[in-house]
Design a protein around this motif. Structure first.
Motif, PDB file in Angstrom:
ATOM      1  N   LEU A 155       0.824  -1.211   0.000  1.00  0.00           N
ATOM      2  CA  LEU A 155       0.000   0.000   0.000  1.00  0.00           C
ATOM      3  C   LEU A 155       0.856   1.257   0.000  1.00  0.00           C
ATOM      4  O   LEU A 155       0.520   2.248  -0.640  1.00  0.00           O
ATOM      5  CB  LEU A 155      -0.942   0.006   1.208  1.00  0.00           C
ATOM      6  CG  LEU A 155      -2.001  -1.094   1.223  1.00  0.00           C
ATOM      7  CD1 LEU A 155      -2.802  -1.049   2.504  1.00  0.00           C
ATOM      8  CD2 LEU A 155      -2.942  -0.976   0.042  1.00  0.00           C
ATOM      9  N   ASP A 158       7.415   2.140  -2.329  1.00  0.00           N
ATOM     10  CA  ASP A 158       8.551   1.263  -2.048  1.00  0.00           C
ATOM     11  C   ASP A 158       9.570   1.891  -1.106  1.00  0.00           C
ATOM     12  O   ASP A 158      10.197   1.199  -0.306  1.00  0.00           O
ATOM     13  CB  ASP A 158       9.263   0.908  -3.357  1.00  0.00           C
ATOM     14  CG  ASP A 158       8.512  -0.167  -4.108  1.00  0.00           C
ATOM     15  OD1 ASP A 158       7.610  -0.758  -3.496  1.00  0.00           O
ATOM     16  OD2 ASP A 158       8.826  -0.401  -5.288  1.00  0.00           O
TER      17      ASP A 158
ATOM     18  N   HIS B  31       6.016 -10.946 -10.263  1.00  0.00           N
ATOM     19  CA  HIS B  31       6.473 -10.414  -8.984  1.00  0.00           C
ATOM     20  C   HIS B  31       7.495  -9.312  -9.199  1.00  0.00           C
ATOM     21  O   HIS B  31       8.691  -9.529  -9.160  1.00  0.00           O
ATOM     22  CB  HIS B  31       7.049 -11.536  -8.114  1.00  0.00           C
ATOM     23  CG  HIS B  31       5.993 -12.460  -7.636  1.00  0.00           C
ATOM     24  ND1 HIS B  31       4.886 -12.032  -6.946  1.00  0.00           N
ATOM     25  CD2 HIS B  31       5.853 -13.800  -7.745  1.00  0.00           C
ATOM     26  CE1 HIS B  31       4.117 -13.052  -6.652  1.00  0.00           C
ATOM     27  NE2 HIS B  31       4.677 -14.144  -7.133  1.00  0.00           N
ATOM     28  N   SER B  33       8.272  -5.234  -7.985  1.00  0.00           N
ATOM     29  CA  SER B  33       7.808  -4.150  -7.125  1.00  0.00           C
ATOM     30  C   SER B  33       7.446  -2.953  -7.999  1.00  0.00           C
ATOM     31  O   SER B  33       7.754  -2.914  -9.183  1.00  0.00           O
ATOM     32  CB  SER B  33       8.879  -3.785  -6.104  1.00  0.00           C
ATOM     33  OG  SER B  33       9.941  -3.140  -6.753  1.00  0.00           O
ATOM     34  N   GLN B  34       6.811  -1.976  -7.389  1.00  0.00           N
ATOM     35  CA  GLN B  34       6.377  -0.799  -8.151  1.00  0.00           C
ATOM     36  C   GLN B  34       7.512  -0.156  -8.926  1.00  0.00           C
ATOM     37  O   GLN B  34       7.388   0.154 -10.107  1.00  0.00           O
ATOM     38  CB  GLN B  34       5.826   0.258  -7.198  1.00  0.00           C
ATOM     39  CG  GLN B  34       4.504  -0.068  -6.593  1.00  0.00           C
ATOM     40  CD  GLN B  34       4.112   0.990  -5.580  1.00  0.00           C
ATOM     41  OE1 GLN B  34       4.408   2.149  -5.761  1.00  0.00           O
ATOM     42  NE2 GLN B  34       3.454   0.576  -4.529  1.00  0.00           N
ATOM     43  N   SER B  35       8.644   0.054  -8.223  1.00  0.00           N
ATOM     44  CA  SER B  35       9.736   0.784  -8.872  1.00  0.00           C
ATOM     45  C   SER B  35      10.383  -0.075  -9.953  1.00  0.00           C
ATOM     46  O   SER B  35      10.751   0.438 -11.017  1.00  0.00           O
ATOM     47  CB  SER B  35      10.765   1.209  -7.829  1.00  0.00           C
ATOM     48  OG  SER B  35      10.924   0.220  -6.856  1.00  0.00           O
ATOM     49  N   GLU B  36      10.488  -1.388  -9.712  1.00  0.00           N
ATOM     50  CA  GLU B  36      11.043  -2.274 -10.739  1.00  0.00           C
ATOM     51  C   GLU B  36      10.181  -2.248 -11.994  1.00  0.00           C
ATOM     52  O   GLU B  36      10.685  -2.230 -13.122  1.00  0.00           O
ATOM     53  CB  GLU B  36      11.103  -3.708 -10.211  1.00  0.00           C
ATOM     54  CG  GLU B  36      12.314  -4.014  -9.376  1.00  0.00           C
ATOM     55  CD  GLU B  36      12.226  -5.418  -8.795  1.00  0.00           C
ATOM     56  OE1 GLU B  36      13.257  -6.069  -8.736  1.00  0.00           O
ATOM     57  OE2 GLU B  36      11.130  -5.856  -8.396  1.00  0.00           O
ATOM     58  N   LYS B  85       0.301  -8.183 -12.818  1.00  0.00           N
ATOM     59  CA  LYS B  85       0.252  -7.924 -11.390  1.00  0.00           C
ATOM     60  C   LYS B  85      -0.505  -6.620 -11.144  1.00  0.00           C
ATOM     61  O   LYS B  85      -0.156  -5.588 -11.721  1.00  0.00           O
ATOM     62  CB  LYS B  85       1.663  -7.795 -10.829  1.00  0.00           C
ATOM     63  CG  LYS B  85       1.679  -7.539  -9.344  1.00  0.00           C
ATOM     64  CD  LYS B  85       3.088  -7.240  -8.863  1.00  0.00           C
ATOM     65  CE  LYS B  85       3.077  -7.019  -7.367  1.00  0.00           C
ATOM     66  NZ  LYS B  85       4.389  -6.626  -6.863  1.00  0.00           N
ATOM     67  N   ILE B  88      -1.480  -1.665  -6.234  1.00  0.00           N
ATOM     68  CA  ILE B  88      -2.518  -0.886  -5.559  1.00  0.00           C
ATOM     69  C   ILE B  88      -1.862   0.060  -4.564  1.00  0.00           C
ATOM     70  O   ILE B  88      -0.650   0.051  -4.382  1.00  0.00           O
ATOM     71  CB  ILE B  88      -3.523  -1.812  -4.845  1.00  0.00           C
ATOM     72  CG1 ILE B  88      -2.808  -2.659  -3.800  1.00  0.00           C
ATOM     73  CG2 ILE B  88      -4.232  -2.695  -5.844  1.00  0.00           C
ATOM     74  CD1 ILE B  88      -3.732  -3.501  -2.982  1.00  0.00           C
ATOM     75  N   GLY B  89      -2.658   0.834  -3.922  1.00  0.00           N
ATOM     76  CA  GLY B  89      -2.141   1.735  -2.900  1.00  0.00           C
ATOM     77  C   GLY B  89      -2.302   3.197  -3.267  1.00  0.00           C
ATOM     78  O   GLY B  89      -1.949   4.067  -2.483  1.00  0.00           O
ATOM     79  N   HIS B  92      -4.649   4.827  -0.903  1.00  0.00           N
ATOM     80  CA  HIS B  92      -4.456   4.488   0.505  1.00  0.00           C
ATOM     81  C   HIS B  92      -4.484   5.758   1.348  1.00  0.00           C
ATOM     82  O   HIS B  92      -3.659   6.647   1.159  1.00  0.00           O
ATOM     83  CB  HIS B  92      -3.136   3.759   0.681  1.00  0.00           C
ATOM     84  CG  HIS B  92      -2.828   3.414   2.107  1.00  0.00           C
ATOM     85  ND1 HIS B  92      -3.637   2.572   2.832  1.00  0.00           N
ATOM     86  CD2 HIS B  92      -1.851   3.803   2.932  1.00  0.00           C
ATOM     87  CE1 HIS B  92      -3.135   2.459   4.051  1.00  0.00           C
ATOM     88  NE2 HIS B  92      -2.062   3.203   4.139  1.00  0.00           N
ATOM     89  N   PHE B 404     -10.149  -6.453  -2.165  1.00  0.00           N
ATOM     90  CA  PHE B 404      -8.710  -6.619  -1.938  1.00  0.00           C
ATOM     91  C   PHE B 404      -8.296  -8.067  -2.212  1.00  0.00           C
ATOM     92  O   PHE B 404      -7.279  -8.324  -2.859  1.00  0.00           O
ATOM     93  CB  PHE B 404      -8.394  -6.232  -0.489  1.00  0.00           C
ATOM     94  CG  PHE B 404      -6.950  -6.365  -0.098  1.00  0.00           C
ATOM     95  CD1 PHE B 404      -6.011  -5.502  -0.612  1.00  0.00           C
ATOM     96  CD2 PHE B 404      -6.538  -7.352   0.775  1.00  0.00           C
ATOM     97  CE1 PHE B 404      -4.677  -5.623  -0.252  1.00  0.00           C
ATOM     98  CE2 PHE B 404      -5.216  -7.467   1.152  1.00  0.00           C
ATOM     99  CZ  PHE B 404      -4.284  -6.602   0.631  1.00  0.00           C
ATOM    100  N   GLN B 408      -6.661 -10.544  -6.385  1.00  0.00           N
ATOM    101  CA  GLN B 408      -5.573 -11.494  -6.607  1.00  0.00           C
ATOM    102  C   GLN B 408      -5.932 -12.569  -7.608  1.00  0.00           C
ATOM    103  O   GLN B 408      -5.060 -13.266  -8.109  1.00  0.00           O
ATOM    104  CB  GLN B 408      -5.198 -12.171  -5.285  1.00  0.00           C
ATOM    105  CG  GLN B 408      -4.548 -11.226  -4.343  1.00  0.00           C
ATOM    106  CD  GLN B 408      -4.188 -11.929  -3.059  1.00  0.00           C
ATOM    107  OE1 GLN B 408      -3.120 -12.460  -2.914  1.00  0.00           O
ATOM    108  NE2 GLN B 408      -5.101 -11.935  -2.129  1.00  0.00           N
ATOM    109  N   ASP B 437      -7.687  -0.236  -1.108  1.00  0.00           N
ATOM    110  CA  ASP B 437      -6.565   0.494  -0.504  1.00  0.00           C
ATOM    111  C   ASP B 437      -6.858   0.953   0.918  1.00  0.00           C
ATOM    112  O   ASP B 437      -5.945   1.128   1.714  1.00  0.00           O
ATOM    113  CB  ASP B 437      -6.222   1.710  -1.363  1.00  0.00           C
ATOM    114  CG  ASP B 437      -5.716   1.311  -2.721  1.00  0.00           C
ATOM    115  OD1 ASP B 437      -5.292   0.166  -2.851  1.00  0.00           O
ATOM    116  OD2 ASP B 437      -5.749   2.130  -3.639  1.00  0.00           O
TER     117      ASP B 437
END
Lengths: 185, 438
Positions: A155, A158, B31, B33-36, B85, B88-89, B92, B404, B408, B437
């Motif tokens: 959420l 990173d 899999h 991450s957001q930044s990847e 993938k 989300i967030g 939030h 939420f 998935q 979120d």
């Protein structure tokens, strides 16, 4: 003859001690873990090491569905912790909400997680739907779920520092400067 | 469409294990991450281990068909989605943290903003959880009012789905019709609660106000034209070859996969598994109502659409039963420690004034303990978990948001489908980002 009687005595004593131990656990044990709560809100309290095993056994018994996984931070909790005898209260608790769709029954698995080593095993290998709730647990509470295939924040961004739902997380405030309305006079 | 009795409740442990093995072998979740995902977006050269040319593409968070601010990272091979993938967030706002700062009386104002398309259900789950901790039973009338309002809300929520689903798939006129019917139902909700959305109507101890004069007429004006309009929907969409081509066989998921993923609501029912908390673990007085749990048979987007369409019909039938059986009496519990006294009493009684003051300044205290209460929202099992330490505020308030968990299932539905089907699949999951979120 007398020798036999002595052996019988010893066995009896052991049985009495066992009974006492069971009584201390408020009577009920489920897969070696004490049980608390009412019929509708039944909780089982396994240790951290046996937690994943208990979830696996319960799943084999019919608790196929894991509806939810969440963490609680008990820092500053203002009431006595309602835990069965033999379970040491720790700062964090991981609560897993299992559902048996055929018997229409719920059970909660509550695991104590110490602050010094906030780590538990993942259950996402048995309940793949718990990957994201476990990520949320890490993101919000900083509890590591060993074996989770995607151990990243979910959420928060990173590069966020800290875990917001911890009780000692500084809320931080944006200072607001209120201007008084211009005086009529 | 078939009803509960016709379909055996399948699945045993082996088939569940098979589903897990299938989900793992599928390898459909990317899999990253957001930044990847940001760094690696674009062309992916073939790799040594046999992976062909691929492309990583970000869809959203501003894409109009992502229902708010859902971002999906897609790994494409040509036009076929290999892995994906949801990220989300973006919405939030720390509502669970906010919930710890608000008293139990203020709590519903917070939770009602989570699932903004069906706010009454979150309020209901919250109220049920608090009432469990308090150990109180709300009056009969309050229960029936709650059921009435929730079913009306279910219709408005499914109408929103009809509108957006139609719009996403190119049946743009559906947007107008769906929105029009939703507005009629919201007008009734507004008459009763004062607001179109974010009602704060269902509160611990009962409901905020009694049904106003003329509620039956207003409800009839909203409900009576619906069956005819739903038949029009059938003509407009259900039978249309374009509509069917677009949805049938798209985004298929099985009952076992749903169970292992924890997916509930219309997605689980579309696979043929009849699971509805209103029927299976009844709360309020749902066990006294006569209704069917609708199930599909293929688990595809079309089944999910058809289930929601027919759940509107079921809800209309339930509302008619509730109106006929609406009892008289109090609409909230007359316990001065939980609900404020009636306004008129405050002028007469010092004690009532004190109770009123205490409830609105300090709030009422809830015995220490923890509890979980779940209701069947239009999206699935919506649960509220509350830990109380005996004060006037929850120590921890957690919402088990169906969207939420349901999100998935999306990568598995999207595996090997076309890019164009993404929109259909996202739409059929019907996520509400406010509750994803929180």
């Amino acid at each position: 003859m007398s020798h036999d009687r002595d052996q019988e005595m010893v066995i009896d004593e052991e049985a009495v001690i066992d009974e006492l131990v069971v009584e201390q656990f408020q009577g009920e044990l489920l897969h070696g873990a004490p049980v608390s709560g009412s019929a509708e809100q039944r909780c089982v309290h396994p240790g951290r090491d046996s937690y994943a095993d208990v979830v696996a056994i319960l799943r084999a018994e019919g608790f196929w569905m894991c509806s939810d996984l969440l963490c609680v931070d008990y820092l500053g909790y203002g009431a006595p912790r309602n835990l069965p005898v033999g379970i040491d209260a720790e700062r964090f608790e991981v609560v897993v909400n299992l559902l048996d769709p055929t018997a229409r029954e719920r059970i909660r698995v509550r695991v104590q997680v110490p602050e010094s080593d906030p780590q538990v095993d993942t259950i996402s290998d048995l309940h793949p739907g718990m990957i994201n709730p476990e990520r949320e647990g890490y993101d919000m509470f900083g509890i590591f779920f060993a074996g989770n295939p995607d151990p990243s924040r979910i959420l928060m961004p990173d590069d966020w520092e800290g875990h917001p739902l911890r009780k000692d997380y500084d809320l931080g405030r944006i200072p607001v400067q209120f201007k008084a309305p211009p005086s009529a006079r | 469409m078939t009803t509960t009795e016709d379909i055996p409740q399948i699945t045993d442990l082996d088939s569940l294990d098979g589903a897990i093995a299938r989900l793992v072998a599928d390898n459909s979740v990317l899999h990253l991450s957001q930044s990847e995902a940001e760094e690696r977006s674009g062309y992916q050269a073939p790799t040594a281990d046999g992976m062909g040319e691929r492309m990583i593409m970000n869809m959203g968070p501003q894409h109009p068909s992502t229902h708010g601010v859902l971002r999906i990272v897609l790994e494409l091979e040509g036009e076929v989605i290999i892995r994906s993938k949801p990220i989300i967030g973006y919405l939030h706002t720390g509502m669970e943290k906010t919930g710890e700062e608000l008293s139990y009386l203020q709590g519903p104002t917070n939770v009602t903003r989570m699932d903004y398309a069906s706010p009454l259900f979150t309020e209901l789950a919250f109220a049920l959880a608090v009432e469990q901790l308090l150990g109180i039973e709300v009056p009969e009338r309050a229960r029936w009012i709650r059921m009435l309002m929730c079913e009306a809300n279910r219709i408005s929520s499914h109408m929103l789905f009809m509108a957006t689903n139609g719009m996403d798939l190119g049946a743009v006129s559906m947007m107008l019709y769906g929105w029009r019917e939703r507005e009629e139902v919201l007008r009734f909700l507004e008459l009763v609660t004062g607001l179109r959305m974010n009602h704060n109507y269902i509160r611990p101890g009962g409901v905020a106000a009694d049904l106003p004069d003329g509620w039956k007429g207003s409800l009839q004006r909203a409900i009576d034209p619906l069956p005819e309009r739903l038949d029009e929907f059938d003509i407009l969409m259900t039978g249309q070859p374009i509509w069917r081509e677009r949805l049938q066989g798209v985004g298929v998921i099985t009952a076992e996969e749903c169970l292992t993923l924890g997916v509930t609501g219309p997605i689980l029912r579309s696979t043929g598994y009849a699971w509805d908390l209103r029927k299976d673990m009844p709360y309020l007085h749902y066990d006294e109502l006569d209704f069917d749990v609708l199930v599909g048979s293929y688990g595809d987007c079309f089944d999910r659409y058809a289930i929601r369409l027919n759940e509107i019909r079921e809800s209309i039938g339930m509302i008619r039963q509730i109106v006929d059986r609406m009892p008289g009496g109090d609409y909230k519990i007359q316990d001065k420690k939980v609900t404020p006294p009636p306004r008129a009493r405050i002028d007469e009684s010092m004690e009532a004034l004190i109770h009123h003051f205490k409830i609105f300044t300090e709030g009422f205290k809830v015995p220490a303990g923890e509890t979980y209460a779940a209701v069947e929202s239009p999206r699935g099992e919506l649960g509220v978990y509350i830990v109380s330490d005996g004060s006037a505020r929850p120590h921890r308030m957690h919402v088990r948001a169906p969207s939420f968990i349901n999100l998935q299932s999306m990568p598995h539905m999207m595996r090997n489908s076309l890019l164009a089907d993404t929109v259909a699949i996202v739409s059929s999951v019907d996520p509400i980002m406010g509750e994803v979120d929180r």
